[in-house]
Design an enzyme around this catalytic site. Structure first.
Site, PDB file in Angstrom:
ATOM      1  N   LYS A   9       0.453  -1.143   0.171  1.00  0.00           N
ATOM      2  CA  LYS A   9       0.467   0.248  -0.371  1.00  0.00           C
ATOM      3  C   LYS A   9       0.737   1.093  -0.288  1.00  0.00           C
ATOM      4  CE  LYS A   9      -4.432  -1.620   1.479  1.00  0.00           C
ATOM      5  NZ  LYS A   9      -5.391  -1.453   2.251  1.00  0.00           N
ATOM      6  N   LYS A  20      -4.278 -10.758  -6.758  1.00  0.00           N
ATOM      7  CA  LYS A  20      -5.156 -10.740  -6.177  1.00  0.00           C
ATOM      8  C   LYS A  20      -6.885  -9.925  -6.869  1.00  0.00           C
ATOM      9  CE  LYS A  20      -6.341  -8.769  -2.240  1.00  0.00           C
ATOM     10  NZ  LYS A  20      -5.968  -8.452  -0.799  1.00  0.00           N
ATOM     11  N   LYS A  76     -10.808  -4.814  -5.066  1.00  0.00           N
ATOM     12  CA  LYS A  76     -11.751  -3.969  -5.329  1.00  0.00           C
ATOM     13  C   LYS A  76     -11.501  -2.678  -6.005  1.00  0.00           C
ATOM     14  CE  LYS A  76     -12.693  -3.955  -0.493  1.00  0.00           C
ATOM     15  NZ  LYS A  76     -13.722  -5.000   0.591  1.00  0.00           N
TER      16      LYS A  76
HETATM   17  P1  TYM Z   1     -10.080  -6.492   3.832  1.00  0.00           P
HETATM   18  O1  TYM Z   1     -11.521  -5.363   3.946  1.00  0.00           O
HETATM   19  O2  TYM Z   1      -9.296  -6.665   2.520  1.00  0.00           O
HETATM   20  O3  TYM Z   1     -11.040  -8.105   3.025  1.00  0.00           O
HETATM   21  C1  TYM Z   1     -12.052  -8.769   4.006  1.00  0.00           C
HETATM   22  C2  TYM Z   1     -11.854 -10.276   3.266  1.00  0.00           C
HETATM   23  O4  TYM Z   1     -12.116 -10.562   2.190  1.00  0.00           O
HETATM   24  C3  TYM Z   1     -10.838 -11.781   2.115  1.00  0.00           C
HETATM   25  N1  TYM Z   1     -10.192 -11.024   0.419  1.00  0.00           N
HETATM   26  C4  TYM Z   1     -10.093 -12.283  -0.187  1.00  0.00           C
HETATM   27  N2  TYM Z   1     -10.663 -13.227  -0.177  1.00  0.00           N
HETATM   28  C5  TYM Z   1     -10.293 -14.207  -0.825  1.00  0.00           C
HETATM   29  N3  TYM Z   1      -9.734 -13.710  -2.218  1.00  0.00           N
HETATM   30  C6  TYM Z   1      -9.716 -12.384  -2.797  1.00  0.00           C
HETATM   31  N4  TYM Z   1      -9.156 -11.762  -3.819  1.00  0.00           N
HETATM   32  C7  TYM Z   1     -10.230 -11.775  -2.045  1.00  0.00           C
HETATM   33  N5  TYM Z   1      -9.880 -10.594  -1.100  1.00  0.00           N
HETATM   34  C8  TYM Z   1     -10.054 -10.426   0.196  1.00  0.00           C
HETATM   35  C9  TYM Z   1      -9.754 -10.951   2.753  1.00  0.00           C
HETATM   36  O5  TYM Z   1      -8.358 -11.605   3.477  1.00  0.00           O
HETATM   37  C10 TYM Z   1     -10.645 -10.600   3.959  1.00  0.00           C
HETATM   38  O6  TYM Z   1     -11.148 -11.949   4.848  1.00  0.00           O
HETATM   39  N6  TYM Z   1      -7.585  -6.022   7.413  1.00  0.00           N
HETATM   40  C11 TYM Z   1      -9.197  -6.524   6.930  1.00  0.00           C
HETATM   41  C12 TYM Z   1     -10.458  -6.088   7.418  1.00  0.00           C
HETATM   42  C13 TYM Z   1     -10.616  -6.131   8.770  1.00  0.00           C
HETATM   43  C14 TYM Z   1     -10.139  -7.700   9.870  1.00  0.00           C
HETATM   44  C15 TYM Z   1     -10.581  -7.249  10.721  1.00  0.00           C
HETATM   45  C16 TYM Z   1     -10.290  -9.476   9.443  1.00  0.00           C
HETATM   46  C17 TYM Z   1      -9.996  -5.484   9.947  1.00  0.00           C
HETATM   47  N7  TYM Z   1      -9.884  -5.776  10.969  1.00  0.00           N
HETATM   48  C18 TYM Z   1      -9.529  -8.409  12.240  1.00  0.00           C
HETATM   49  C19 TYM Z   1     -10.132 -10.012  10.174  1.00  0.00           C
HETATM   50  C20 TYM Z   1     -10.538  -9.660  11.861  1.00  0.00           C
HETATM   51  C21 TYM Z   1      -9.070  -6.421   5.700  1.00  0.00           C
HETATM   52  O7  TYM Z   1      -9.038  -5.328   4.999  1.00  0.00           O
HETATM   53  O8  TYM Z   1      -9.781  -7.179   4.812  1.00  0.00           O
END
Ligand code: TYM
Length: 336
Positions: free
Chosen positions: A119, A201, A204
């Site tokens: 990032k 990956k 969005k």
């Molecule tokens: P975020 O918002 O980027 O994504 C949410 C969830 O989706 C999964 N994910 C994917 N899984 C498979 N293939 C993909 N292409 C893909 N893109 C995203 C992510 O692994 C995630 O599980 N930091 C986290 C949000 C967060 C969080 C937490 C999660 C904040 N606090 C505490 C668990 C526990 C994030 O940015 O996810």
């Protein structure tokens, strides 16, 4: 998540950032499983809006996207009667514990985080302190609720390892304040790839809209994006090293239909990529149709959403306050 003092089920916790509509990657890698876990576990799910501030956001858009994300979680089957569901910034304990944990976190370990490196390269004009300390906030999210299991996609594994490290360090210094959580990452679908660059990956924030499917895309849009998906110059629908595009499509199809990879290969033996891509598009469109329908209903009912997120915030505040009070006492902050 002990509320009444007695505890039977294990606690699951997970969150998602509200930046843009969720993708098929978020759905397959994470949210699809969240609803299914409600029967077996005590679940807590939240919209991670504080995390989204690490990248510059348009305020009005972020507000709207946070409410839409909340409505989307409901649309994907999270039932507020069964699970705790809330918006992160409504519960101040997250930011408070995050500060305390950041004082038990080393510069070196945060510098090694691949998400920080990615990032900060992508947003070179805004490498802010929040982007750097992001894992401490994520650790706070998890540890406040004494979560046993954290269902996430593979990209979050390093943050989970950090959470375990900081919790163990804290426990060793002060004696058991935190449960040490386990990552819960499924064998397949933990990393759904871009439809345009299948070695990357699905994300969005991709500038190429054909690279990802959002869970609110209309069926014809979904099918067209799959038709345009980048594959290879061969003809055979089979899962093999080097066939990243086809492997990704097979993974998606296999997860959504419940068929094994071998069954998918057999189904499309002798058929071309065109037929296969169409079939994948149709299955995805089909699976996402109820989510889209539910979203229309929930997002139009502002009063219901408000009622659910307020109740969620109250319950989350009560649960997280316990852990926070324990931590404050252990580190020596004077009681009020
Ligand atoms: P975020 O918002 O980027 O994504 C949410 C969830 O989706 C999964 N994910 C994917 N899984 C498979 N293939 C993909 N292409 C893909 N893109 C995203 C992510 O692994 C995630 O599980 N930091 C986290 C949000 C967060 C969080 C937490 C999660 C904040 N606090 C505490 C668990 C526990 C994030 O940015 O996810």
């Amino acid at each position: 998540m002990e509320e009444s003092g007695k505890k039977e089920k294990q606690t699951i916790l997970s969150g998602i950032q509200p930046t843009g509509v969720f993708t098929l990657g978020n759905y397959i890698g994470a949210i699809r499983n969240w609803g299914k876990m409600q029967e077996e576990y005590d679940c807590a799910y939240f919209v991670a809006d504080l995390h989204s501030l690490t990248v510059r956001q348009d305020p009005a858009a972020l507000r709207k996207q946070s409410l839409d994300a909340f409505a989307l979680l409901l649309s994907c089957g999270i039932d507020p009667e069964k699970s705790l569901i809330f918006i992160q910034s409504h519960v101040p304990a997250h930011a408070e514990l995050s500060w305390i944990l950041s004082c038990y976190t080393q510069f070196g370990e945060l510098s090694r985080m691949t998400q920080f490196k990615d990032k900060s390269a992508k947003h070179a004009d805004n490498v802010n302190a929040g982007l750097f300390t992001y894992p401490a906030l994520m650790a706070a999210d998890i540890l406040l609720y004494q979560a046993d299991l954290v269902p996430v996609g593979a990209d979050q594994k390093q943050h989970l390892e950090f959470t375990r490290d900081v919790a163990t360090r804290f426990n060793n210094l002060y004696g058991g304040a935190f449960k040490i959580p386990e990552p819960y990452i499924s064998q397949t679908g933990a990393k759904i790839m871009s439809l345009q660059e299948p070695t990357k990956k699905m994300s969005k924030s991709d500038e190429n809209k054909n690279a990802f499917i959002t869970i609110l895309d209309e069926p014809n849009v979904i099918i067209n994006k799959f038709k345009r998906a980048v594959t290879d110059s061969e003809k055979e629908v089979c899962f093999r090293e080097g066939k990243d595009g086809i492997n990704n499509l097979i993974t998606i199809y296999s997860i959504l239909t419940g068929k094994t990879v071998a069954q998918v290969e057999q189904e499309f033996a002798g058929k071309g990529y065109g037929d296969f891509k169409l079939a994948v598009g149709e299955v995805v469109a089909d699976k996402l149709a109820p989510v889209r329908e539910n979203f229309k209903r929930y997002s139009a009912d502002r009063a219901y959403l408000e009622q659910v997120y307020r109740a969620g915030a109250d319950r989350a505040a009560a649960i997280s306050a316990r852990t926070l009070a324990k931590v404050k006492k252990k580190v020596g902050l004077a009681a009020r």
